[in-house]
Design a protein around this motif. Structure first.
Motif, PDB file in Angstrom:
ATOM      1  N   SER A  50     -10.783  -3.752   4.168  1.00  0.00           N
ATOM      2  CA  SER A  50     -11.332  -4.955   3.554  1.00  0.00           C
ATOM      3  C   SER A  50     -12.808  -4.707   3.307  1.00  0.00           C
ATOM      4  O   SER A  50     -13.434  -3.882   3.978  1.00  0.00           O
TER       5      SER A  50
ATOM      6  N   ILE B  90      -1.988  -1.358  -0.461  1.00  0.00           N
ATOM      7  CA  ILE B  90      -1.950  -2.753  -0.896  1.00  0.00           C
ATOM      8  C   ILE B  90      -0.809  -2.996  -1.884  1.00  0.00           C
ATOM      9  O   ILE B  90      -0.131  -4.015  -1.820  1.00  0.00           O
ATOM     10  N   SER B  91      -0.596  -2.051  -2.793  1.00  0.00           N
ATOM     11  CA  SER B  91       0.403  -2.238  -3.847  1.00  0.00           C
ATOM     12  C   SER B  91       1.792  -1.720  -3.492  1.00  0.00           C
ATOM     13  O   SER B  91       2.713  -1.833  -4.287  1.00  0.00           O
TER      14      SER B  91
ATOM     15  N   VAL C 163      -5.244  -0.854   6.128  1.00  0.00           N
ATOM     16  CA  VAL C 163      -5.805  -1.346   4.870  1.00  0.00           C
ATOM     17  C   VAL C 163      -7.248  -1.744   5.120  1.00  0.00           C
ATOM     18  O   VAL C 163      -7.581  -2.341   6.138  1.00  0.00           O
TER      19      VAL C 163
ATOM     20  N   ASN D  21      -6.133   3.157  -0.070  1.00  0.00           N
ATOM     21  CA  ASN D  21      -6.143   1.726   0.229  1.00  0.00           C
ATOM     22  C   ASN D  21      -5.374   0.951  -0.841  1.00  0.00           C
ATOM     23  O   ASN D  21      -4.555   0.081  -0.526  1.00  0.00           O
ATOM     24  N   LEU D  22      -5.624   1.280  -2.098  1.00  0.00           N
ATOM     25  CA  LEU D  22      -4.942   0.602  -3.197  1.00  0.00           C
ATOM     26  C   LEU D  22      -3.444   0.880  -3.187  1.00  0.00           C
ATOM     27  O   LEU D  22      -2.641  -0.008  -3.488  1.00  0.00           O
TER      28      LEU D  22
ATOM     29  N   ASP E 241     -12.101  -2.607  -4.375  1.00  0.00           N
ATOM     30  CA  ASP E 241     -12.212  -1.149  -4.444  1.00  0.00           C
ATOM     31  C   ASP E 241     -12.761  -0.635  -5.769  1.00  0.00           C
ATOM     32  O   ASP E 241     -13.164   0.521  -5.862  1.00  0.00           O
TER      33      ASP E 241
ATOM     34  N   SER F 167      -9.425  -7.016  -7.476  1.00  0.00           N
ATOM     35  CA  SER F 167      -9.055  -8.018  -6.467  1.00  0.00           C
ATOM     36  C   SER F 167      -9.203  -7.500  -5.045  1.00  0.00           C
ATOM     37  O   SER F 167      -9.486  -8.265  -4.130  1.00  0.00           O
ATOM     38  N   SER F 168      -9.060  -6.201  -4.843  1.00  0.00           N
ATOM     39  CA  SER F 168      -9.195  -5.641  -3.491  1.00  0.00           C
ATOM     40  C   SER F 168     -10.641  -5.331  -3.125  1.00  0.00           C
ATOM     41  O   SER F 168     -10.960  -5.123  -1.967  1.00  0.00           O
TER      42      SER F 168
END
Length: 165
Positions: A124, A106-107, A122, A102-103, A71, A68-69
């Protein structure tokens, strides 16, 4: 109370053994360390690491998050397993891998760099042609599960997932 720590291969290779003590790692990292230094692998073996494989459910969660990201295309199997282990144990991930950082951002997982400066925001992603540079916005919602995205509809060159600037 000290947070559990998941150590990526950069930590296994570069940190003093005392810093590795009690950290968690995945089996696939053994071969990564071996490729760099057989002698270091012997040292790492003495570091009282916890070699743990994440559950399939955690791997599915990590895969979903990375897909979803955007990555996922830049992660190795070992990276994905480290993320899954971090999620499963709600641990702190020690990594120089920007996609893993980054993950974590996000989490909401905690992370820290091993040797390199970490990300400051973060990231994109966009799908861009490596030939003509065209951004393929019509594919933005379609995050590939593999490194193969396809070819540009304008010039035929390979498409790549690139960080938005």
């Amino acid at each position: 109370m000290q947070t559990d720590k998941v150590l990526d291969t950069a930590a296994l290779i570069s940190w003093p053994l005392v810093e590795l003590n009690g950290g968690m790692a995945v089996e696939g990292q053994i071969e990564e360390v071996r490729r760099v230094s057989e002698a270091r692998l012997i040292d790492v073996d003495a570091a009282n690491l916890k070699w743990i494989e994440p559950s399939e459910i955690s791997i599915e969660k990590a895969t979903s998050l990375a897909t979803s990201s955007g990555d996922l295309v830049g992660l190795s199997d070992v990276d994905l397993r480290l993320l899954a282990l971090t999620l499963e144990k709600n641990a702190r991930l020690h990594t120089d891998d920007y996609r893993l950082q980054n993950l974590c951002e996000i989490s909401g997982l905690s992370w820290s760099s091993v040797e390199l400066p970490g990300i400051s925001q973060v990231w994109s992603w966009e799908i861009r042609c490596e030939g003509c540079g065209e951004i393929h916005e019509h594919l933005q919602g379609i995050i590939p599960a593999s490194k193969e995205i396809g070819n540009c509809r304008y010039c035929g060159s390979k498409l790549r997932m690139r960080r938005k600037r």
